[in-house]
Design a protein around this motif. Structure first.
Motif, PDB file in Angstrom:
ATOM      1  N   UNK A  12      -6.270 -11.949  -1.073  1.00 56.37           N
ATOM      2  CA  UNK A  12      -6.031 -11.878   0.362  1.00 56.37           C
ATOM      3  C   UNK A  12      -4.667 -12.402   0.777  1.00 56.37           C
ATOM      4  N   UNK A  13      -4.224 -13.506   0.161  1.00 53.11           N
ATOM      5  CA  UNK A  13      -2.919 -14.063   0.500  1.00 53.11           C
ATOM      6  C   UNK A  13      -1.795 -13.124   0.084  1.00 53.11           C
ATOM      7  N   UNK A  14      -1.923 -12.527  -1.096  1.00 56.35           N
ATOM      8  CA  UNK A  14      -0.911 -11.588  -1.571  1.00 56.35           C
ATOM      9  C   UNK A  14      -0.836 -10.364  -0.656  1.00 56.35           C
ATOM     10  N   UNK A  15      -1.990  -9.865  -0.236  1.00 59.66           N
ATOM     11  CA  UNK A  15      -2.008  -8.717   0.671  1.00 59.66           C
ATOM     12  C   UNK A  15      -1.364  -9.081   2.003  1.00 59.66           C
ATOM     13  N   UNK A  16      -1.657 -10.255   2.515  1.00 54.26           N
ATOM     14  CA  UNK A  16      -1.061 -10.674   3.786  1.00 54.26           C
ATOM     15  C   UNK A  16       0.460 -10.768   3.673  1.00 54.26           C
ATOM     16  N   UNK A  17       0.952 -11.309   2.562  1.00 57.30           N
ATOM     17  CA  UNK A  17       2.409 -11.408   2.373  1.00 57.30           C
ATOM     18  C   UNK A  17       3.028 -10.023   2.224  1.00 57.30           C
ATOM     19  N   UNK A  18       2.331  -9.122   1.539  1.00 53.49           N
ATOM     20  CA  UNK A  18       2.846  -7.758   1.376  1.00 53.49           C
ATOM     21  C   UNK A  18       2.887  -7.037   2.715  1.00 53.49           C
ATOM     22  N   UNK A  19       1.894  -7.272   3.545  1.00 56.06           N
ATOM     23  CA  UNK A  19       1.870  -6.642   4.875  1.00 56.06           C
ATOM     24  C   UNK A  19       3.048  -7.083   5.722  1.00 56.06           C
ATOM     25  N   UNK A  20       3.538  -8.307   5.501  1.00 51.32           N
ATOM     26  CA  UNK A  20       4.678  -8.816   6.254  1.00 51.32           C
ATOM     27  C   UNK A  20       5.962  -8.035   5.978  1.00 51.32           C
ATOM     28  N   UNK A  21       5.985  -7.269   4.890  1.00 49.74           N
ATOM     29  CA  UNK A  21       7.160  -6.466   4.549  1.00 49.74           C
ATOM     30  C   UNK A  21       7.301  -5.253   5.459  1.00 49.74           C
ATOM     31  N   UNK A  22       6.265  -4.936   6.207  1.00 45.33           N
ATOM     32  CA  UNK A  22       6.281  -3.802   7.142  1.00 45.33           C
ATOM     33  C   UNK A  22       6.706  -2.502   6.468  1.00 45.33           C
ATOM     34  N   UNK A  23       6.078  -2.218   5.335  1.00 48.40           N
ATOM     35  CA  UNK A  23       6.388  -0.991   4.594  1.00 48.40           C
ATOM     36  C   UNK A  23       5.903   0.237   5.345  1.00 48.40           C
ATOM     37  N   UNK A  24       4.804   0.112   6.023  1.00 46.90           N
ATOM     38  CA  UNK A  24       4.249   1.239   6.758  1.00 46.90           C
ATOM     39  C   UNK A  24       3.127   0.758   7.654  1.00 46.90           C
ATOM     40  N   UNK A  25       2.548   1.670   8.387  1.00 42.09           N
ATOM     41  CA  UNK A  25       1.537   1.279   9.374  1.00 42.09           C
ATOM     42  C   UNK A  25       0.154   0.973   8.790  1.00 42.09           C
ATOM     43  N   UNK A  26      -0.064   1.329   7.536  1.00 40.81           N
ATOM     44  CA  UNK A  26      -1.402   1.156   6.952  1.00 40.81           C
ATOM     45  C   UNK A  26      -1.321   0.518   5.569  1.00 40.81           C
ATOM     46  N   UNK A  27      -2.459   0.009   5.111  1.00 40.50           N
ATOM     47  CA  UNK A  27      -2.522  -0.513   3.746  1.00 40.50           C
ATOM     48  C   UNK A  27      -2.305   0.609   2.731  1.00 40.50           C
ATOM     49  N   UNK A  28      -2.698   1.826   3.083  1.00 38.61           N
ATOM     50  CA  UNK A  28      -2.490   2.963   2.190  1.00 38.61           C
ATOM     51  C   UNK A  28      -0.996   3.195   1.954  1.00 38.61           C
ATOM     52  N   UNK A  29      -0.198   3.110   3.006  1.00 38.24           N
ATOM     53  CA  UNK A  29       1.241   3.307   2.838  1.00 38.24           C
ATOM     54  C   UNK A  29       1.847   2.161   2.024  1.00 38.24           C
ATOM     55  N   UNK A  30       1.314   0.958   2.192  1.00 41.65           N
ATOM     56  CA  UNK A  30       1.765  -0.186   1.399  1.00 41.65           C
ATOM     57  C   UNK A  30       1.438   0.033  -0.079  1.00 41.65           C
ATOM     58  N   UNK A  31       0.223   0.474  -0.367  1.00 36.56           N
ATOM     59  CA  UNK A  31      -0.185   0.737  -1.749  1.00 36.56           C
ATOM     60  C   UNK A  31       0.645   1.857  -2.374  1.00 36.56           C
TER      61      UNK A  31
END
Length: 52
Positions: A12-31
């Motif tokens: 969960x912490x890793x996902x939260x930090x990755x979301x902070x990168x603002x790669x895209x609007x969804x977790x799918x775009x991040x993945x």
């Protein structure tokens, strides 16, 4: 492009930090971005090792 559903559990912490990168609007775009980066890194490694 064919789409495939992925279901997994991640840190969960890793996902939260990755979301902070603002790669895209969804977790799918991040993945997708993470998989593309990983593929490029592995391909570069294999190429340098003469295995690609």
């Amino acid at each position: 492009m064919a789409r495939v559903r992925v279901s997994t559990t991640v840190d969960g912490d890793l996902l939260a930090r990755a979301r902070e990168l603002n790669v895209g609007p969804t977790d799918a775009s991040l993945l997708e971005a993470a998989l593309k980066a990983l593929r490029g890194d592995v391909a570069s490694f294999l190429d340098a090792a003469g295995k690609l």
